[in-house]
Design an enzyme around this catalytic site. Structure first.
Site, PDB file in Angstrom:
ATOM      1  CB  THR A  72      -0.964  -0.213   1.675  1.00  0.00           C
ATOM      2  OG1 THR A  72      -1.748  -1.034   1.111  1.00  0.00           O
ATOM      3  CG2 THR A  72      -1.879   1.342   1.198  1.00  0.00           C
ATOM      4  CG  ASN A 153      -6.174  -8.676  -5.834  1.00  0.00           C
ATOM      5  OD1 ASN A 153      -6.346  -7.328  -6.819  1.00  0.00           O
ATOM      6  ND2 ASN A 153      -7.391  -8.307  -5.377  1.00  0.00           N
ATOM      7  CD  GLN A 181      -2.405 -12.190  -4.186  1.00  0.00           C
ATOM      8  OE1 GLN A 181      -2.294 -12.481  -4.207  1.00  0.00           O
ATOM      9  NE2 GLN A 181      -3.207 -11.012  -3.187  1.00  0.00           N
ATOM     10  CB  SER A 201       2.810  -7.375   0.497  1.00  0.00           C
ATOM     11  OG  SER A 201       2.343  -6.132   1.533  1.00  0.00           O
ATOM     12  CB  ALA A 202       6.864 -10.103   3.615  1.00  0.00           C
ATOM     13  CG  HIS A 203       0.772  -9.972   4.749  1.00  0.00           C
ATOM     14  ND1 HIS A 203      -0.743  -9.899   4.276  1.00  0.00           N
ATOM     15  CD2 HIS A 203       1.073  -8.117   3.563  1.00  0.00           C
ATOM     16  CE1 HIS A 203      -1.414  -8.607   3.870  1.00  0.00           C
ATOM     17  NE2 HIS A 203      -0.252  -8.408   3.214  1.00  0.00           N
ATOM     18  CB  CYS A 326      -8.744  -3.685   1.382  1.00  0.00           C
ATOM     19  SG  CYS A 326      -7.108  -4.771   1.023  1.00  0.00           S
TER      20      CYS A 326
HETATM   21  N1  PMP Z   1      -1.676  -5.199  -3.927  1.00  0.00           N
HETATM   22  C1  PMP Z   1      -2.164  -5.851  -4.161  1.00  0.00           C
HETATM   23  C2  PMP Z   1      -2.389  -7.058  -5.454  1.00  0.00           C
HETATM   24  C3  PMP Z   1      -2.743  -6.433  -2.950  1.00  0.00           C
HETATM   25  O1  PMP Z   1      -3.504  -8.135  -2.915  1.00  0.00           O
HETATM   26  C4  PMP Z   1      -3.058  -6.439  -2.094  1.00  0.00           C
HETATM   27  C5  PMP Z   1      -3.131  -6.865  -0.084  1.00  0.00           C
HETATM   28  N2  PMP Z   1      -4.410  -7.031  -0.431  1.00  0.00           N
HETATM   29  C6  PMP Z   1      -2.336  -4.432  -1.635  1.00  0.00           C
HETATM   30  C7  PMP Z   1      -1.406  -4.309  -2.462  1.00  0.00           C
HETATM   31  C8  PMP Z   1      -1.787  -4.068  -0.208  1.00  0.00           C
HETATM   32  O2  PMP Z   1      -0.898  -4.989   0.146  1.00  0.00           O
HETATM   33  P1  PMP Z   1      -0.854  -4.604   1.712  1.00  0.00           P
HETATM   34  O3  PMP Z   1      -2.203  -4.559   2.961  1.00  0.00           O
HETATM   35  O4  PMP Z   1       0.029  -5.156   2.544  1.00  0.00           O
HETATM   36  O5  PMP Z   1      -0.528  -2.630   1.792  1.00  0.00           O
END
Ligand code: PMP
Length: 392
Positions: A72, A153, A181, A201-203, A326
């Site tokens: 983000t 995603n 993704q 994003s690591a998670h 989200c």
């Molecule tokens: N881009 C994509 C394609 C995502 O799937 C996500 C997480 N749902 C994000 C950005 C945002 O990642 P984060 O919430 O870790 O900042």
């Protein structure tokens, strides 16, 4: 039984990642920017972690990989900085994003649009895909940036980033891809694909939450968005999240090692799950399998509200999703279903199942039974399904 099938929202932290992070909370907690032994015991682990991140992306050491709080922040950084440096200054007036980007790109695009930037929202086709030549049709001499995700995603659709990056390079337009993704789903090779900026994003690949990064090609470095410190070579201020960076490095290494398993074994498990789901009457999956990440299925069960389905699944211990986590509090129809032009009644019926390398065959066998039972129950009480059946 509990079955987690929402890995596109977030993933379990790999226990090896967790154990690598653990010493950096209570034992080795020094601020790496301090000038004493507490600080220096974090330097080598940080360096090793960064090397693993560069290796996972096959990025050159000349390029910058800057650690952020996640995709983000990275996505906001790219779009807002392009606004400041190219649009506000009058050098350019336009950017292109796909209409199915994550909200962190779309909402930022809308924000800079409100400040005067022209934005093209590139459509996807009915398979949920983008063709590179459509991108090229919208590029003008005043286009500053094209931002298209590597994999979606919701559907898992893989977009032709090699081609799009190439054509942006030829036309002298900056190119950014949200690869959140994509990492861990197929190989990423930044030495051969000419993207200028890439976010992650690591998670999403079994690392910790709240840490991610922005890759910036040498010579294309953006000015910082956060001011106030000299961390990350002055590109991103704020005390380093040592445990997070160490965890992200390990997670990147493990994701690279597990690529074959993900692309073959997990794909096979996903395909067998999908085959079973498609034996249910009046179901419909978005995006052909060959064009999708190996772990994702976005499926519609005609006549069933996605939220009702999630309720039944949740009661049986299964976690899935109806859309981007989200947006899950807003009970809207799935944005990709809308973008592909699905009829209104279908747009509300989409369920996303996303597997990971931790998903087992036993879990999928259980999920098949639960989903079939839920479909039967919910269609039994669905007036819209009864109506379509009578009319068809
Ligand atoms: N881009 C994509 C394609 C995502 O799937 C996500 C997480 N749902 C994000 C950005 C945002 O990642 P984060 O919430 O870790 O900042």
């Amino acid at each position: 039984m509990k079955v987690y099938l929402d890995n596109n929202a977030t993933t379990i932290v790999d226990p090896h990642v967790f154990s690598e992070m653990e010493p950096f909370f209570v034992q080795k907690y020094g601020n790496p920017n301090s000038l004493h032994a507490y600080a220096s015991e974090t330097h080598r682990p940080l360096k090793t972690a960064m090397e693993k991140i560069y290796a996972g992306l096959n990025a050159s050491r000349e390029d910058s990989v800057v650690v952020t709080s996640g995709a983000t922040e990275s996505n906001n950084w790219v779009l807002q900085r392009i606004y400041f440096d190219y649009i506000l200054t009058g050098r350019k007036n336009h950017i292109i994003v796909s209409e199915v980007e994550h909200p962190s790109v779309l909402a930022t695009a809308k924000f800079i649009e409100s400040l005067g930037c022209k934005v093209t929202y590139l459509p996807i086709n009915q398979d949920g895909l983008i063709e590179a030549h459509t991108v090229s049709a919208f590029i003008t001499p005043k286009t500053a940036l094209v931002s298209i995700m590597w994999a979606n995603n919701e559907t898992g659709a893989i977009f032709p980033i090699e081609e799009i990056a190439q054509l942006c390079q030829e036309k002298g337009v900056l190119f950014h891809t949200d690869a959140v993704q994509a990492i861990g789903k197929f190989p990423i090779d930044l030495k051969s694909v000419p993207v200028d900026y890439l976010t992650f994003s690591a998670h999403k690949f079994h690392g910790p939450k709240g840490v991610g990064g922005l890759f910036m090609r040498k010579g294309k470095e953006l000015q910082p968005m956060l001011h106030g410190g000299s961390q990350m070579g002055g590109l991103r201020s704020g005390t380093l999240n040592v445990a997070g960076i160490v965890g992200m490095g390990k997670a990147m290494e493990l994701a690279s090692d597990a690529l074959d398993f993900e692309m073959h074994d997990i794909k096979e498990l996903r395909d067998s799950f999908e085959d079973e789901l498609l034996t249910i009457k009046d179901t419909f999956v978005v995006t052909p399998r060959a064009k999708r990440t190996p772990n994702t299925i976005l499926i519609s069960f005609r006549g069933i509200e996605g939220e009702a389905m999630l309720w039944d699944l949740n009661k049986a211990g299964i976690g899935a999703s109806t859309g981007s986590a989200c947006a899950s509090e807003s009970l809207e129809s799935n944005p990709v279903m809308e973008a592909i032009g699905a009829e209104a009644d279908l747009a509300h019926t989409a369920i996303r199942f996303s597997l990971s390398r931790f998903t087992t065959k036993e879990e999928i066998d259980y999920a098949i039974v639960v989903v079939k039972k839920a479909v039967e129950r919910l269609r039994g009480i669905s007036s819209s399904y009864a109506y379509t059946n009578v009319c068809s």
